[in-house]
Design a protein around this motif. Structure first.
Motif, PDB file in Angstrom:
ATOM      1  N   CYS A 185      -3.022  -4.673  -5.537  1.00 19.20           N
ATOM      2  CA  CYS A 185      -2.657  -3.529  -4.361  1.00 19.20           C
ATOM      3  C   CYS A 185      -1.495  -2.706  -5.013  1.00 19.20           C
ATOM      4  O   CYS A 185      -0.402  -3.191  -5.072  1.00 19.20           O
ATOM      5  N   PHE A 186      -1.941  -1.468  -5.028  1.00 18.26           N
ATOM      6  CA  PHE A 186      -0.947  -0.381  -5.517  1.00 18.26           C
ATOM      7  C   PHE A 186      -0.463   0.549  -4.623  1.00 18.26           C
ATOM      8  O   PHE A 186      -1.122   0.935  -3.804  1.00 18.26           O
ATOM      9  N   SER A 187       0.810   0.457  -4.171  1.00 22.26           N
ATOM     10  CA  SER A 187       1.278   1.369  -3.065  1.00 22.26           C
ATOM     11  C   SER A 187       1.585   2.776  -3.708  1.00 22.26           C
ATOM     12  O   SER A 187       2.211   3.219  -4.755  1.00 22.26           O
ATOM     13  N   CYS A 188       1.009   3.910  -3.025  1.00 19.50           N
ATOM     14  CA  CYS A 188       0.900   5.077  -3.684  1.00 19.50           C
ATOM     15  C   CYS A 188       2.404   6.118  -3.408  1.00 19.50           C
ATOM     16  O   CYS A 188       2.764   7.041  -3.978  1.00 19.50           O
ATOM     17  N   SER A 189       3.173   5.175  -2.561  1.00 20.65           N
ATOM     18  CA  SER A 189       4.440   5.879  -1.896  1.00 20.65           C
ATOM     19  C   SER A 189       5.678   5.361  -2.810  1.00 20.65           C
ATOM     20  O   SER A 189       6.367   6.401  -3.002  1.00 20.65           O
ATOM     21  N   ASP A 190       5.588   4.296  -3.356  1.00 18.86           N
ATOM     22  CA  ASP A 190       6.627   3.964  -4.234  1.00 18.86           C
ATOM     23  C   ASP A 190       6.324   3.298  -5.654  1.00 18.86           C
ATOM     24  O   ASP A 190       7.221   3.062  -6.650  1.00 18.86           O
ATOM     25  N   GLY A 191       5.006   3.221  -5.925  1.00 16.12           N
ATOM     26  CA  GLY A 191       4.749   2.607  -7.145  1.00 16.12           C
ATOM     27  C   GLY A 191       4.656   0.992  -7.300  1.00 16.12           C
ATOM     28  O   GLY A 191       4.538   0.460  -8.428  1.00 16.12           O
ATOM     29  N   SER A 192       5.056   0.183  -6.197  1.00 16.88           N
ATOM     30  CA  SER A 192       5.088  -0.987  -6.304  1.00 16.88           C
ATOM     31  C   SER A 192       3.837  -1.822  -6.422  1.00 16.88           C
ATOM     32  O   SER A 192       2.727  -1.102  -5.845  1.00 16.88           O
TER      33      SER A 192
END
Length: 214
Positions: free
Chosen positions: A171-178
């Motif tokens: 699962c990749f967060s588009c907001s912070d790249g985590s």
């Protein structure tokens, strides 16, 4: 990241499906050259353990739901050098790939159980249970779900005592790249958690210039 065990299954080639119409918008934090750093928990019943991990994106084709990169494990107890693997990824976009894996010894129940560990998956659960998420429009969803499958060792041999038979639910967060992930291999400790953060410097982690690829 390679884990110690047990199984020398040859990785399957990445294949896709052709249903749906979703295409993701470009996300710079998932672009070629982006680097990530963090840990993978490889604890077992006998021992608590975490390995430091660097990941670098080497290729990304959102239109076809594909990306690839390298994963470098830095403090593997049985290795004299950092262990580097090359992986290929499937982006769950409902066009090329759905939430159901359909290979790598993963059943639909395994898929649902692992995806459910991501809180960002909860709003999608009912539709995924219905049709694998084929009817979902994920193009503007703030998270990107993927599977990463290591294909081969780059700098060590297959006799290194590690296995890459499994794969990662990502699962990749588009907001912070985590990045959060869970490793699945029926022959390894369950739910080994991968946690990475974007370094945003384009320098951390393994570079192809360091080794020759197969």
């Amino acid at each position: 990241m390679p884990v110690r065990v047990l199984d020398n299954t040859t990785p399957s080639q990445v294949q896709g499906a052709n249903s749906g119409k979703t295409s993701f918008q470009y996300c710079s934090l998932l672009g070629v050259g982006q680097a990530f750093s963090g840990t993978q928990n490889v604890s077992s019943v006998q021992k608590d353990e975490a390995w430091r991990v660097n990941v670098r994106i080497q290729g990304c084709d959102l239109e076809h739901g594909y990306l690839c990169g390298t994963m470098e494990a830095l403090n593997v107890p049985m290795a004299d050098t950092p262990v580097v693997t090359f992986w290929e990824g499937e982006i769950v976009d409902t066009k090329n790939y759905t939430f159901f894996t359909g290979k790598w010894e993963a059943t639909q129940e395994d898929d649902t159980r692992h995806w459910s560990k991501f809180s960002s998956f909860s709003p999608l659960m009912a539709q995924v249970e219905s049709d694998g998420g084929k009817s979902l429009d994920l193009s503007n969803y703030p998270y990107i779900f993927m599977r990463w499958k290591e294909q081969y060792f780059v700098n060590v041999g297959t006799d290194c005592g590690l296995t890459i038979a499994g794969f990662y639910y990502i699962c990749f967060s588009c907001s912070d790249g985590s990045i959060s992930g869970f490793y699945y291999d029926p022959n390894s400790s369950p739910y080994q958690k991968l946690e990475l953060k974007s370094t945003n410097d384009g320098r951390s982690g393994f570079s192809f210039s360091s080794y020759e690829l197969q």
